[in-house]
Design a protein around this motif. Structure first.
Motif, PDB file in Angstrom:
ATOM      1  N   UNK B   1       0.827  -1.216   0.000  1.00 13.65           N
ATOM      2  CA  UNK B   1       0.000   0.000   0.000  1.00 13.65           C
ATOM      3  C   UNK B   1       0.865   1.272   0.000  1.00 13.65           C
ATOM      4  N   UNK B   2       2.180   1.085  -0.017  1.00 12.94           N
ATOM      5  CA  UNK B   2       3.052   2.264  -0.009  1.00 12.94           C
ATOM      6  C   UNK B   2       2.795   3.154  -1.204  1.00 12.94           C
ATOM      7  N   UNK B   3       2.414   2.539  -2.337  1.00 11.99           N
ATOM      8  CA  UNK B   3       2.157   3.311  -3.547  1.00 11.99           C
ATOM      9  C   UNK B   3       1.011   4.286  -3.367  1.00 11.99           C
ATOM     10  N   UNK B   4      -0.040   3.811  -2.690  1.00 10.38           N
ATOM     11  CA  UNK B   4      -1.198   4.683  -2.461  1.00 10.38           C
ATOM     12  C   UNK B   4      -0.786   5.872  -1.606  1.00 10.38           C
ATOM     13  N   UNK B   5      -0.028   5.586  -0.537  1.00  3.82           N
ATOM     14  CA  UNK B   5       0.416   6.670   0.344  1.00  3.82           C
ATOM     15  C   UNK B   5       1.232   7.691  -0.419  1.00  3.82           C
ATOM     16  N   UNK B   6       2.105   7.198  -1.259  1.00  2.00           N
ATOM     17  CA  UNK B   6       2.959   8.069  -2.065  1.00  2.00           C
ATOM     18  C   UNK B   6       2.118   8.975  -2.966  1.00  2.00           C
ATOM     19  N   UNK B 303      -8.249   5.694 -10.283  1.00  2.00           N
ATOM     20  CA  UNK B 303      -8.839   4.948 -11.402  1.00  2.00           C
ATOM     21  C   UNK B 303      -7.747   4.194 -12.151  1.00  2.00           C
ATOM     22  N   UNK B 304      -6.594   4.843 -12.352  1.00  2.00           N
ATOM     23  CA  UNK B 304      -5.486   4.189 -13.045  1.00  2.00           C
ATOM     24  C   UNK B 304      -5.062   2.932 -12.296  1.00  2.00           C
ATOM     25  N   UNK B 305      -4.965   3.044 -10.971  1.00  6.28           N
ATOM     26  CA  UNK B 305      -4.531   1.878 -10.182  1.00  6.28           C
ATOM     27  C   UNK B 305      -5.564   0.768 -10.255  1.00  6.28           C
ATOM     28  N   UNK B 306      -6.855   1.164 -10.302  1.00  5.40           N
ATOM     29  CA  UNK B 306      -7.903   0.145 -10.337  1.00  5.40           C
ATOM     30  C   UNK B 306      -7.869  -0.617 -11.661  1.00  5.40           C
ATOM     31  N   UNK B 310      -0.420  -3.260 -13.112  1.00 10.07           N
ATOM     32  CA  UNK B 310       1.021  -3.007 -13.192  1.00 10.07           C
ATOM     33  C   UNK B 310       1.410  -1.764 -12.414  1.00 10.07           C
ATOM     34  N   UNK B 311       0.498  -0.753 -12.386  1.00  8.85           N
ATOM     35  CA  UNK B 311       0.789   0.464 -11.629  1.00  8.85           C
ATOM     36  C   UNK B 311       0.816   0.143 -10.144  1.00  8.85           C
ATOM     37  N   UNK B 312      -0.098  -0.747  -9.710  1.00  9.27           N
ATOM     38  CA  UNK B 312      -0.200  -1.091  -8.297  1.00  9.27           C
ATOM     39  C   UNK B 312       1.084  -1.733  -7.790  1.00  9.27           C
TER      40      UNK B 312
END
Lengths: 262, 314
Positions: B1-6, B303-306, B310-312
């Motif tokens: 979940x670090x990506x979301x925080x970033x 939306x991109x992550x959903x 690959x972005x996730x």
């Protein structure tokens, strides 16, 4: 590939025609774009005036030509300033790295945080109707694109073996920029310049149209459309002409730039 | 979940930049207005003919206008941080309350335009890509290129003249009836759809040439299933990512379209505040538009992550 050539040719023709009108028009057309003649208001085209007169009896053709000169020089000036600033900062950021790169990157992020039009609108409040807030605001909004392109490309080029070799030979930054970076950047910079040029021409007309850009009686395409909108029924050609020129300019520049830039 | 925080941290930083940029510019705008600020405020409070040097001095002492500029700037920014946006110099109403009134119509218009363009643009783009090189594709891409070259105000005028004044089927401006939504929404959506159809066309073409599509065809899937199962989601990733770039167009377009169609939203108020040099209102509306932009950007991030795993995992 031929369709690409056709697109470029159409773009060059549109831009060439507008630039020609901007340079030669105010010379060749004797009518004064500001001279009113209320008895000759809203005359139809092809009379004494090729494109007729507006609601104050001013020659529409003369106003179009002077407006073309304004838009073309404005677009070129703001896109060129943005290109110089963005390219310069991008090169310095890529060459120096470290703190310089970070500061330039933060400036870029800060500019991109706000849509460009909002920045221009706030600046426009400093001096309503003046030229400089529009120029400053649009150039400030545009430099980011140049900066990001130049920094990314220059960073990867600086790793190339030929650049390393040039460094070992003792060549300085200036030589590397001239010989190894700029030749790679020029095509993309040209496309960005054309796009920025088109965007600033469209922006100045938009702002003048909604009443926060240049003000009447300045001949400007957006201004002319605001003034002539109430007379769309009596003077359709006079209303369409500035819109058509604006469209030709922006479309021509976008075609010249090629697709996929933005 | 670090990506979301970033991603969230990046957007928070962007929001901070918006507030700082708008706040500092508006502070200098207030400083740059002609005349003595203390006299101006005293005149507004006690009436033009009741102002004396003594009243102005009292105002100056009370509001601390004689302090150094950087202290006043810090004060100004603190007020923004406390969401104390002041009162409009024109209407005398609280800026915050006016913004709350206008926010609904601006968000409604933006979302309606986004939805309409999403319904029209990407499907057309996929359609063009499937007919690449044929006549519908050529006409469609040429129309999209032409639309992109027209500033939104010109599109708005054209629609207004044709549908409101010539055919007289919809009202030219206003907000009072459901039909009023048609023209402003269409104006905004046309520009957005033109770009998104071009981007979807490119994305679909790229996907159709990829090896997984060749495999899907080889294993015997029909053309419809190939597109539905293997092309759409892959093509959607760049299209949604591009939405982030389009948001600039959306926010700028909202300002223009609201002014053109007399839409009672934040963009309309922003333009009026610039013309009247109503600084508290200008600051409030610019802040609201800027933060709306940040918020929509954050929505696109998610939306991109959903859509693209690959972005996730990147």
């Amino acid at each position: 590939m031929s369709s690409r050539f056709v697109r470029r040719a159409i773009g060059a023709a549109c831009v060439g025609a507008v630039v020609l009108l901007a340079i030669l028009g105010p010379w060749l057309i004797e009518a004064d774009p500001l001279r009113q003649n209320l008895r000759a208001a809203l005359r139809p085209p092809f009379g004494d005036d090729l494109l007729g007169t507006d609601h104050l009896g001013r020659s529409v053709l003369a106003r179009l030509a002077h407006a073309a000169r304004l838009s073309v020089s404005f677009g070129a000036a703001s896109a060129a300033s943005a290109a110089l600033l963005g390219t310069g900062l991008g090169l310095v950021a890529a060459l120096r790295g470290g703190i310089v790169d970070r500061v330039a990157g933060a400036l870029c992020d800060a500019t991109m945080a706000l849509p460009g039009l909002l920045l221009v609108l706030i600046l426009a409040a400093f001096a309503p109707g003046a030229f400089w807030p529009l120029y400053l605001g649009i150039a400030l909004a545009l430099w980011v694109e140049f900066f990001r392109l130049v920094r990314t490309v220059a960073r990867s080029r600086l790793m190339a073996p030929e650049v390393e070799a040039a460094r070992l030979f003792g060549f300085g930054d200036l030589h590397i920029v001239k010989r190894h970076l700029l030749p790679h950047l020029l095509p993309a910079l040209g496309a960005l310049f054309a796009f920025g040029f088109g965007a600033s021409v469209a922006a100045v007309s938009t702002l003048s149209f909604i009443g926060v850009g240049l003000r009447p009686p300045t001949p400007e395409w957006g201004n002319m459309m605001t003034e002539l909108l109430p007379y769309y029924d009596e003077a359709p050609i006079q209303l369409l002409a500035p819109a058509g020129l604006l469209f030709a300019t922006v479309l021509g520049l976008q075609l010249l730039a090629g697709r996929d830039t933005k | 979940m670090g990506g979301v925080g970033r991603a969230l941290a990046d957007r928070l930083l962007q929001a901070l930049f918006v507030a700082l940029l708008v706040g500092v510019l508006c502070f200098f705008l207030a400083e740059a207005l002609p005349g003595d600020q203390a006299f101006r405020i005293a005149a507004a409070r006690y009436g033009e003919d009741m102002v004396s040097g003594i009243a102005a001095d009292a105002v100056r002492a009370e509001l601390g206008l004689d302090r150094p500029a950087w202290l006043r700037l810090a004060d100004w920014l603190l007020n923004i941080a406390r969401i104390d946006l002041g009162v409009s110099l024109v209407s005398g109403e609280s800026v915050f309350e006016e913004l709350v009134h206008q926010l609904g119509s601006t968000i409604g218009l933006s979302l309606a335009a986004l939805a309409l363009s999403a319904l029209v643009g990407p499907p057309l783009g996929v359609f063009f890509a499937l007919r690449a090189g044929k006549l519908p594709d050529a006409i469609g891409t040429a129309a999209a290129a032409a639309l992109r070259a027209l500033p939104s105000f010109a599109v708005g005028i054209a629609l207004m003249l044709v549908f409101a004044s010539w055919l007289a089927v919809v009202p030219a401006a206003g907000y009072d009836q459901p039909q009023s939504w048609l023209l402003p929404t269409t104006t905004l959506a046309l520009g957005l759809a033109a770009t998104s159809s071009i981007v979807s066309r490119q994305a679909t073409l790229a996907v159709l040439q990829s090896s997984q599509i060749a495999f899907a065809r080889t294993k015997g899937l029909g053309e419809f299933d190939v597109v539905r199962r293997h092309a759409v989601r892959n093509a959607a990733a760049p299209v949604v990512a591009y939405l982030g770039v389009q948001l600039v167009y959306l926010v700028e377009g909202v300002v223009v379209v609201e002014s053109l169609f007399a839409w009672p939203g934040i963009g309309h108020a922003l333009v009026h505040a610039v013309i009247a040099r109503d600084i508290p209102m200008l600051q409030g509306t610019a802040l609201a538009m800027g933060l709306l932009f940040v918020l929509l950007n954050a929505a696109v991030d998610f939306a991109c992550r959903a859509i693209d795993p690959r972005v996730r995992h990147a």
